[in-house]
Motif scaffolding. Structure first.
Motif, short mmCIF file in Angstrom:
data_model
loop_
_atom_site.label_atom_id
_atom_site.label_comp_id
_atom_site.label_asym_id
_atom_site.label_seq_id
_atom_site.Cartn_x
_atom_site.Cartn_y
_atom_site.Cartn_z
N GLY A 110 3.09 26.43 5.98
CA GLY A 110 2.76 27.82 6.25
C GLY A 110 3.15 28.66 5.05
N SER A 111 2.88 29.94 5.14
CA SER A 111 3.25 30.86 4.06
C SER A 111 4.33 31.81 4.55
CB SER A 111 2.03 31.65 3.59
OG SER A 111 1.05 30.76 3.09
N ASN A 121 0.98 29.12 0.67
CA ASN A 121 0.57 27.76 1.02
C ASN A 121 -0.65 27.90 1.91
OD1 ASN A 121 2.96 26.07 -0.04
ND2 ASN A 121 3.97 27.68 1.15
N SER A 122 -1.80 28.03 1.30
CA SER A 122 -3.02 28.28 2.07
C SER A 122 -3.34 27.07 2.94
CB SER A 122 -4.20 28.54 1.12
OG SER A 122 -4.57 27.32 0.49
N PRO A 123 -4.04 27.30 4.05
CA PRO A 123 -4.41 26.18 4.92
C PRO A 123 -5.11 25.05 4.16
CG PRO A 123 -4.86 28.26 6.02
CD PRO A 123 -4.45 28.61 4.61
N ASN B 113 0.20 32.41 7.33
CA ASN B 113 -1.16 31.91 7.20
C ASN B 113 -2.05 32.48 8.29
OD1 ASN B 113 -0.73 30.54 4.87
ND2 ASN B 113 -0.85 28.49 5.75
N PHE B 114 -3.33 32.66 7.92
CA PHE B 114 -4.39 33.02 8.84
C PHE B 114 -5.28 31.78 8.96
CE2 PHE B 114 -4.82 38.00 8.68
CZ PHE B 114 -3.79 38.10 9.60
N THR B 116 -8.03 30.73 7.65
CA THR B 116 -8.54 30.09 6.44
C THR B 116 -7.88 30.59 5.15
OG1 THR B 116 -10.27 31.75 6.20
CG2 THR B 116 -10.84 29.79 7.47
N ARG B 117 -6.84 31.41 5.26
CA ARG B 117 -6.25 31.96 4.03
C ARG B 117 -4.82 32.43 4.29
NH1 ARG B 117 -6.09 37.54 3.79
NH2 ARG B 117 -7.01 38.59 5.58
N VAL B 118 -4.18 32.89 3.22
CA VAL B 118 -2.83 33.44 3.32
C VAL B 118 -2.94 34.93 3.60
CG1 VAL B 118 -0.65 33.79 2.11
CG2 VAL B 118 -2.00 31.73 1.64
#
Ligand SMILES: [Zn+2]
Ligand SMILES: [Zn+2]
Ligand SMILES: [Zn+2]
Ligand SMILES: [Zn+2]
Lengths: 226, 226
Positions: A110-111, A121-123, B113-114, B116-118
């Motif tokens: 996770g971020s 730390n993007s998915p 995190n979301f 598809t992105r941070v």
């Protein structure tokens, strides 16, 4: 029979330089010496970061290879864990050393915020690093900077995305992420016990929190990072 | 005497378009109409995002000003909350509408995190948005996507960094952030009660989790977001 406590030694980390602490090993030769001393003192896992000539963090696979070769030769029983942390590079650079097949590698799922920036730390990056670890049969140590990271690790492991046994490290005391908080620590432990009873967990306190979190982890039956 | 439950209505959000749901209000005229209907139905807080002509998220202060002017005129009792969320802009753009002095504004105090992105909320940006809210006397609604965000909010409020009464919203069910988990929800509630007894809290479940989290929040004595 009592359960053994696994000691992990982070010999170098990514931030401190010799200006901060002259004992920080930053060359491969110093890191080999420091690792062997830690193993001699009881450490089972060596958590490794490598550095450039100017002591800045590096993700150079060639440096990791030299460290691994030396440690495999002089301490074949040691468990080698390479950092894929974000301070040493960006994107796929962070996993460039995984083809060396260390026993373990750190993995953030996770971020979160760090003292002065976002730890990204993007998915996509998480999925790629995890898949590289599956490919090279490397057990990740999940770096949990917050509660949702623990739940995410349990979910990813149950889906088969994480190689090997689930091993989660609670990271506490990073400014702007999770503080070293005993109630939260106890909740983390309970969460691991109830939802991932076959997993192992350890805990790391940053800076002045190190000894405190070590004591909590050992008392609660976990493993610990020094 | 029972404690009233505050209903917050997010009339638009930043993601869905009319292609997803023809009822989503995306023009200011539609948003005024939708807000007034929500207020009529019992909502006390209107959580507002504005959109560009093509329905993409906007952070245009002029659009927020028009919405505010209309709602102040037709529903002066409503509490207006503007979104400073990261889908509508980057950096200081996200707070460009705060000089309009809405009653409240959303504020993230950490990153996560979301799907598809941070979702990036750097410490600098958080500090700047919080200071703008102090300057314009706007009460933040803290968007807590993870446990550490709640602790961070409590810390920032105790340091005087957050204007007004502490108001924390638990956000659950965003993929790759905190899932809608009843045990975690209960822990969040307990954390608020023990560490911030004078604060208020509410909870939002995303997508299919909305009704479930609404029910949890109402049953636990909190406020809720629809
Ligand atoms: Zn490390
Ligand atoms: Zn040698
Ligand atoms: Zn919103
Ligand atoms: Zn009007």
């Amino acid at each position: 029979m009592t359960k053994p406590c696994i000691l992990c030694c982070a010999i170098t980390g990514s931030v401190p330089t010799k200006a901060n602490n002259p004992a920080v090993p930053t060359t491969i030769a110093e890191q080999v010496e420091s690792s062997l001393a830690a193993i001699e003192a009881g450490a089972s896992i060596i958590h490794a970061h490598v550095r450039n000539e100017d002591e800045t963090p590096s993700s150079d696979p060639e440096k990791f290879a030299r460290l691994q070769e030396e440690l495999r030769k002089h301490a074949p029983e040691a468990i080698l864990q390479f950092s894929t942390g974000g301070r040493s590079g960006a994107g796929h650079e962070r996993g460039g050393m995984l083809s060396l097949r260390p026993d373990m590698a750190s993995l953030s799922v996770g971020s979160n915020n760090f003292p002065t920036r976002v730890y990204e730390n993007s998915p996509d990056l998480v999925a790629w690093l995890a898949s590289e670890m599956v490919k090279y049969e490397i057990t990740p140590e999940i770096e949990a900077f917050d509660l949702s990271h623990i739940l995410q690790a349990i979910r990813l492991h149950s889906e088969g995305t994480l190689f090997g046994k689930l091993y989660v490290q609670f990271v506490m005391g990073v400014k702007n992420a999770m503080p070293a908080d005993k109630e939260v620590f106890d909740y983390y432990v309970q969460m691991m016990k109830s939802r991932a009873p076959n997993a192992e967990w350890c805990a790391a306190g940053i800076g002045p929190n190190q000894i405190v979190v070590n004591e909590w982890a050992i008392a609660a039956g976990g493993h610990t990072r020094a």
